[in-house]
Design a protein around this motif. Sequence first.
Motif, PDB file in Angstrom:
ATOM      1  N   GLN A  16       0.830  -1.206   0.000  1.00 51.43           N
ATOM      2  CA  GLN A  16       0.000   0.000   0.000  1.00 51.43           C
ATOM      3  C   GLN A  16       0.870   1.265   0.000  1.00 51.43           C
ATOM      4  N   ILE A  17       1.965   1.225   0.792  1.00 48.32           N
ATOM      5  CA  ILE A  17       2.893   2.372   0.811  1.00 48.32           C
ATOM      6  C   ILE A  17       3.507   2.565  -0.574  1.00 48.32           C
ATOM      7  N   TYR A  18       3.901   1.452  -1.223  1.00 49.35           N
ATOM      8  CA  TYR A  18       4.504   1.547  -2.554  1.00 49.35           C
ATOM      9  C   TYR A  18       3.507   2.107  -3.567  1.00 49.35           C
ATOM     10  N   GLN A  19       2.232   1.736  -3.432  1.00 47.75           N
ATOM     11  CA  GLN A  19       1.226   2.254  -4.358  1.00 47.75           C
ATOM     12  C   GLN A  19       1.072   3.770  -4.210  1.00 47.75           C
ATOM     13  N   ARG A  20       1.020   4.227  -2.958  1.00 47.15           N
ATOM     14  CA  ARG A  20       0.941   5.694  -2.742  1.00 47.15           C
ATOM     15  C   ARG A  20       2.206   6.383  -3.235  1.00 47.15           C
ATOM     16  N   ALA A  21       3.368   5.736  -2.981  1.00 51.87           N
ATOM     17  CA  ALA A  21       4.632   6.318  -3.430  1.00 51.87           C
ATOM     18  C   ALA A  21       4.690   6.374  -4.958  1.00 51.87           C
ATOM     19  N   ASP A  22       4.162   5.333  -5.616  1.00 52.61           N
ATOM     20  CA  ASP A  22       4.157   5.332  -7.088  1.00 52.61           C
ATOM     21  C   ASP A  22       3.399   6.544  -7.632  1.00 52.61           C
ATOM     22  N   ARG A  23       2.276   6.891  -7.004  1.00 55.18           N
ATOM     23  CA  ARG A  23       1.517   8.063  -7.469  1.00 55.18           C
ATOM     24  C   ARG A  23       2.324   9.346  -7.309  1.00 55.18           C
ATOM     25  N   ILE A  24       3.060   9.439  -6.189  1.00 60.37           N
ATOM     26  CA  ILE A  24       3.893  10.639  -5.979  1.00 60.37           C
ATOM     27  C   ILE A  24       5.012  10.694  -7.013  1.00 60.37           C
ATOM     28  N   ILE A  25       5.667   9.547  -7.247  1.00 59.25           N
ATOM     29  CA  ILE A  25       6.768   9.494  -8.209  1.00 59.25           C
ATOM     30  C   ILE A  25       6.258   9.801  -9.613  1.00 59.25           C
ATOM     31  N   GLU A  26       5.083   9.278  -9.952  1.00 62.94           N
ATOM     32  CA  GLU A  26       4.517   9.532 -11.278  1.00 62.94           C
ATOM     33  C   GLU A  26       4.238  11.020 -11.468  1.00 62.94           C
ATOM     34  N   ILE A  27       3.726  11.662 -10.420  1.00 61.67           N
ATOM     35  CA  ILE A  27       3.508  13.124 -10.509  1.00 61.67           C
ATOM     36  C   ILE A  27       4.838  13.834 -10.702  1.00 61.67           C
ATOM     37  N   GLY A  28       5.888  13.376  -9.920  1.00 61.49           N
ATOM     38  CA  GLY A  28       7.205  14.005 -10.033  1.00 61.49           C
ATOM     39  C   GLY A  28       7.788  13.849 -11.426  1.00 61.49           C
ATOM     40  N   LEU A  29       7.697  12.650 -11.990  1.00 62.68           N
ATOM     41  CA  LEU A  29       8.222  12.429 -13.337  1.00 62.68           C
ATOM     42  C   LEU A  29       7.450  13.250 -14.363  1.00 62.68           C
ATOM     43  N   GLY A 105      15.105  14.408  -7.119  1.00 62.13           N
ATOM     44  CA  GLY A 105      14.655  13.034  -7.370  1.00 62.13           C
ATOM     45  C   GLY A 105      15.016  12.100  -6.233  1.00 62.13           C
ATOM     46  N   VAL A 106      16.223  12.283  -5.665  1.00 58.20           N
ATOM     47  CA  VAL A 106      16.646  11.437  -4.543  1.00 58.20           C
ATOM     48  C   VAL A 106      15.725  11.635  -3.350  1.00 58.20           C
ATOM     49  N   ILE A 107      15.389  12.887  -3.089  1.00 55.11           N
ATOM     50  CA  ILE A 107      14.489  13.164  -1.956  1.00 55.11           C
ATOM     51  C   ILE A 107      13.133  12.520  -2.186  1.00 55.11           C
ATOM     52  N   MET A 108      12.636  12.578  -3.421  1.00 53.99           N
ATOM     53  CA  MET A 108      11.331  11.976  -3.713  1.00 53.99           C
ATOM     54  C   MET A 108      11.369  10.456  -3.546  1.00 53.99           C
ATOM     55  N   LEU A 109      12.532   9.831  -3.796  1.00 50.34           N
ATOM     56  CA  LEU A 109      12.629   8.378  -3.651  1.00 50.34           C
ATOM     57  C   LEU A 109      12.494   7.919  -2.205  1.00 50.34           C
ATOM     58  N   ILE A 110      12.628   8.835  -1.241  1.00 52.51           N
ATOM     59  CA  ILE A 110      12.495   8.453   0.176  1.00 52.51           C
ATOM     60  C   ILE A 110      11.121   7.869   0.450  1.00 52.51           C
ATOM     61  N   VAL A 111      10.103   8.284  -0.338  1.00 51.94           N
ATOM     62  CA  VAL A 111       8.735   7.823  -0.073  1.00 51.94           C
ATOM     63  C   VAL A 111       8.618   6.302  -0.226  1.00 51.94           C
TER      64      VAL A 111
END
Length: 565
Positions: A16-29, A105-111
Amino acid sequence: MSDTSIDVRVREHFQQIYQRADRIIEIGLGCYFVFGLGIAWFYNTWMIALTVGTLTISMYAVAKWFFPKKVLNQHIAGCAFAIFMAQFIYQMHGLFEMHFFAFIGVIMLIVYQNWKAFIPITLLIIIHHSTFAYLQYTGYEEVYFTQLDYMSLSTFFFHVGLTGVIISLCAFWAYDFHLHTRKAQLSSIKVQDQLVYSEQNMAFAAEIAKGNLDVKQNREETNELGRSLIDMQQKLKDAKQREQRERFMNVGLAEVGDILRKNANSPEDLSEKVLAYLVKYVEANQGAVFIAEHDQERNEQVLRMATCYAYEKKKFEDKVVRLGQGLVGQTFLEKKTTHLTKVPQDYVNITSGLGEATPGHLLIVPLIVNENVEGIIELASFKDFPSDTIQFLEKVGESIASVIASSQASLRTARLLEETKTSEEELRAAEEEMRQNNEELQAIQEEISRKEQSQAALFQAVQQSIGILEVEPDGKIIQVNDTLAHYLNYAPHDLRGQFNEKIIKQDKGYTSFWQQLQAGKASQTSLQLQHKRSDVSTLAVAGNPVAGQDTIMLLFWIESPIEVV
């Protein structure tokens, strides 16, 4: 709950955490891609922005499509951030500030809370910086690594070193977040499981309190308290079974003893009434009693059928069995109970003393007293004889043998008195035999008394772990056991005659619980109890109106209080 099940639930939480993180990363990309288009507007680098940006986004999308639940996507996301950084540097013709997009990008990967996700981006940054810095400073100025006129080797190493420190710190925080998240999830799972166990245990205990000892609970799917309740249930079931066996034994012995006392002077009536009672009591179909006697004609000891009973009717048969003949005669010689199952019909007809009987289960019990066989009881049934029935019949056989022996001794004594004026020594021997029989009966009574004391001790042990409160429907306390009184710091006599509001807080849960009890329904809940020292405890309670009495019984589980304030 097993460790495997807990690990599965933890992995599900991280998914579930990875799914939420994927949405954040997708927005960042997506923002990185749009930013690249914005740079292209000012610097006319549309080819780079569209080609590299589209390929980078496509690379991440393809990885998500083929590996939707794999951590590979996290590594691909890191690579995408590094590629966008290189794209921005080239679009801005080596503008130094574009290097900081890697840090974003590194900071965003913390999620992702996965320190391994930082490995690909770190490698790409090192390879990019090393390769393109080398190319630019060896003459390939169009590489656009930096706009500085000059960067020494030491400056480059400081640049790479600080980049490594920043990435390492982000990776450490991702790892630390992962540990804290896992620890918090394990605590949450433990609390959830305890709540489930508490509800299961309360329901299980309530069923036991109602007397339902057959309720099922899986030992592997509960906690230590639940297993203790299962053990208590098993002990109560064992005690109930022992009580049923003892009742079966004691009631049968008492009633047979009453028949023996009333018919001690008539062996024929004694055999007939005892046999009729035993056939019904042990749920047999047929039976016969053989009494050992001396055959004057043959001048030998034989077994003569005293009575035969089948299908609730007395049968009139005259049958004599010689010692060692058939099952009856063989049992007499061996002095051991014979128990046969699945006996063929023709075998029963030939060897059994029951004549035309055709049941498949046969039980032949010798009537032994003082190691002497006084007769034989033979029972036949269409169902098997349990061990309790066999033990009962063997004990009954001792009593019957004792009475038969006494009766025959009396007959012989009377005959000898009439013929030869039996001497006083023989009379004293008969009295001594009677005394021994009485001692055996006394031993049986002492055994019964010991078992009653054992049951009382079991009940006392239960009372020590359960608080019991007996009240009238208006709440007036009739009786309180020592366990509950001492738990609340009272003496039992301090609470008798008081109303239960002295120790029970009258909240909404209590009102609903009490209304169900006053309506004659069993109920269970958790109540707050007031200690004498002003402490407040929350205990699980099961209430049940006492049938036939105008009282209510409350059971409190003292060993596991929910909360003490």
